[in-house]
Design an enzyme around this catalytic site. Structure first.
Site, PDB file in Angstrom:
ATOM      1  N   ARG A 192     -20.583  -9.792 -41.143  1.00  0.00           N
ATOM      2  CA  ARG A 192     -20.277  -9.068 -39.894  1.00  0.00           C
ATOM      3  C   ARG A 192     -20.213 -10.027 -38.713  1.00  0.00           C
ATOM      4  NH1 ARG A 192     -24.370  -7.116 -37.371  1.00  0.00           N
ATOM      5  NH2 ARG A 192     -25.445  -6.365 -39.229  1.00  0.00           N
ATOM      6  N   TYR A 200      -0.968   5.664 -24.885  1.00  0.00           N
ATOM      7  CA  TYR A 200      -1.045   6.154 -26.271  1.00  0.00           C
ATOM      8  C   TYR A 200      -2.101   7.269 -26.330  1.00  0.00           C
ATOM      9  CZ  TYR A 200      -2.598   6.322 -31.098  1.00  0.00           C
ATOM     10  OH  TYR A 200      -2.984   6.760 -32.333  1.00  0.00           O
ATOM     11  N   ASP A 257      -2.375  -3.424 -22.920  1.00  0.00           N
ATOM     12  CA  ASP A 257      -2.144  -3.134 -24.328  1.00  0.00           C
ATOM     13  C   ASP A 257      -0.759  -3.692 -24.658  1.00  0.00           C
ATOM     14  OD1 ASP A 257      -1.348  -2.010 -26.751  1.00  0.00           O
ATOM     15  OD2 ASP A 257      -2.492  -0.172 -26.432  1.00  0.00           O
ATOM     16  N   LYS A 304       0.608  -2.710 -35.917  1.00  0.00           N
ATOM     17  CA  LYS A 304       2.019  -2.564 -35.570  1.00  0.00           C
ATOM     18  C   LYS A 304       2.780  -3.883 -35.790  1.00  0.00           C
ATOM     19  CE  LYS A 304       0.788   1.638 -34.500  1.00  0.00           C
ATOM     20  NZ  LYS A 304      -0.612   1.638 -34.163  1.00  0.00           N
TER      21      LYS A 304
HETATM   22  C1  LIG Z   1       0.136   1.305 -28.002  1.00  0.00           C
HETATM   23  C2  LIG Z   1      -0.970   1.589 -28.972  1.00  0.00           C
HETATM   24  N1  LIG Z   1      -2.212   1.150 -28.697  1.00  0.00           N
HETATM   25  C3  LIG Z   1      -3.249   1.376 -29.541  1.00  0.00           C
HETATM   26  C4  LIG Z   1      -3.082   2.084 -30.706  1.00  0.00           C
HETATM   27  C5  LIG Z   1      -4.273   2.348 -31.595  1.00  0.00           C
HETATM   28  O1  LIG Z   1      -4.260   1.496 -32.694  1.00  0.00           O
HETATM   29  P1  LIG Z   1      -4.790   1.877 -34.167  1.00  0.00           P
HETATM   30  O2  LIG Z   1      -3.961   3.029 -34.662  1.00  0.00           O
HETATM   31  O3  LIG Z   1      -4.600   0.614 -34.943  1.00  0.00           O
HETATM   32  O4  LIG Z   1      -6.228   2.263 -34.036  1.00  0.00           O
HETATM   33  C6  LIG Z   1      -1.800   2.546 -31.041  1.00  0.00           C
HETATM   34  C7  LIG Z   1      -1.595   3.301 -32.299  1.00  0.00           C
HETATM   35  O5  LIG Z   1      -0.571   3.917 -32.517  1.00  0.00           O
HETATM   36  C8  LIG Z   1      -0.726   2.298 -30.153  1.00  0.00           C
HETATM   37  O6  LIG Z   1       0.522   2.729 -30.412  1.00  0.00           O
END
Ligand SMILES: Cc1ncc(COP(=O)(O)O)c(C=O)c1O
Length: 387
Positions: A52, A105, A178, A203
């Site tokens: 961890r 998101y 982000d 992604k």
């Molecule tokens: C722009 C964006 N940020 C964060 C996330 C969250 O990521 P995760 O699904 O890997 O937890 C997503 C998920 O679709 C996203 O599209």
């Protein structure tokens, strides 16, 4: 040449990826071990004690991520939301406030509003592309974090990162970007003044729709120490196999993003000519309100497009359910093209709130297939709209 002076693709292939000294294995070995032998009590080998706290495969990914985002430290997590949760807990305390985009998101908003809200962290959603509105929201509360997605998901709004960093810093807040939609190949927010970059590495960074993960990258040692502590103390780390798959995907990020961007540009231009289409939201189109800004702060415009139909919800649903090359599925950023109906899928958790997504909108993640096939698929799907 030091690793940080090399070009993006050279860093993607080599950062954190030195060959294994004993055998010369060109691909660093995948370390599954959960614990590490000690040379007497406390005698750690190269700092490794327990999985961890540290794992060489995860460390290799973290080095690669820091090198690509232009940061000094990176932290890898088991999902994007795990990264976001750890980041906010490292920075904010009860009574603090987060100002975030009003089309963030849905899962990010759910985490901030419904989970962290219960622990005393407030939030105000605003249109991040309107800097006066952001400044007013920041001034109205004890804002610790300004949180932006650019391009945003799924409205594809573009925010001026440099200007937003100034608004955040003037108020004593940190700017978190982000960078999931752009990826570090297209945009490096730390170089534009942001304090923190977060990713859903699920992604574009992973890139093959076969691993869930998240990351935080920073350029400040004090902040890094706080985040490193939460990563260790809370423990939402990525496992070795996930870290390995993410590293492997990251090596080809630049090549993939070139192709995603090229395909999306052609698809967006084609969609613009369709009489059934009300609006095409793609920053690569000169008609997009954020086009010039995107051209300034991004290398290319990326693979994501949102489309709104004149025929409303029925038309959007019909197209979403009629494609054959585009697969109807949540997520984005993989080599295969994906179709999403945000209102009921990725953004269902914000339905009925200020962050709700228009019901006549579909979101396309353009993959790396042949673009003629993508366009032919959309043509037959749009042909299914009945009135
Ligand atoms: C722009 C964006 N940020 C964060 C996330 C969250 O990521 P995760 O699904 O890997 O937890 C997503 C998920 O679709 C996203 O599209």
């Amino acid at each position: 040449m030091s690793a940080n002076e090399a070009g993006f693709n050279t860093r993607a292939v080599h950062a954190g990826q030195a060959f294994e000294p004993r055998t010369g294995a060109v691909v660093p070995p995948l370390h599954f071990s959960s614990t590490y032998a000690q040379n007497g009590i406390g005698g750690l080998r190269d700092g490794y004690e327990y999985g961890r706290g540290g794992n060489p495969t995860r460390d290799a990914l973290q080095e690669q991520l820091a090198a690509l985002e232009g940061g000094t430290h990176a932290f890898s997590f088991s999902s994007g939301l795990a990264a976001e949760d750890s980041l906010i807990r490292a920075i904010a305390r009860p009574g603090d406030h987060i100002v975030l985009g009003n089309d963030a998101y849905g899962g990010t908003y759910r985490l901030i509003n419904r989970v962290l809200g219960e622990w005393g962290i407030g939030n105000t959603p605003v249109d991040m592309s309107n800097l006066d509105a952001v400044a007013a929201a920041v001034a109205a509360s004890k804002t610790r974090i300004v949180w932006v997605e650019t391009p945003s998901n799924p409205m594809m709004k573009i925010t001026d990162i440099e200007a937003l960093a100034k608004v955040a810093h003037d108020a004593g807040a940190l700017l978190v970007v982000d960078n999931t939609f752009a990826s570090p190949y297209l945009q490096t927010p730390l170089a534009l003044g942001a304090d923190v970059v977060v990713h859903s590495t699920t992604k574009y960074i992973g890139g093959h729709s076969d691993v869930v993960g998240g990351a935080i990258v920073v350029k400040d040692a004090e902040l890094a120490e706080k985040i490193g502590f939460v990563q260790f103390a809370v423990g939402a780390v990525s496992g070795p196999m996930d870290a390995f798959l993410t590293t492997r995907g990251l090596k080809t990020l630049g090549v993939r993003m070139d192709r995603h961007s090229e395909n999306a540009q052609a698809v967006a231009e084609w969609l613009l000519e369709r009489p059934e289409v009300e609006a095409v939201l793609y920053p690569g189109l000169p008609s997009h309100p954020g086009h010039e800004l995107a051209a300034k702060q991004m290398k290319k415009f990326g693979g994501m497009i949102s489309v709104q139909f004149k025929g409303g919800e029925a038309a959007a649903r019909k197209v979403a359910e009629s494609t054959q090359v585009f697969t109807l599925a949540e997520s984005l950023g993989g080599i295969e093209s994906l179709m999403n109906y945000p209102s009921e899928m990725t953004h269902a958790s914000v339905k009925g709130t200020d962050l709700a997504v228009p019901v006549n909108l579909i979101r396309l993640s353009c993959g790396i297939e042949d673009v003629e096939d993508l366009i032919a698929d959309l043509e037959q799907a749009i042909g299914n709209i009945t009135d």
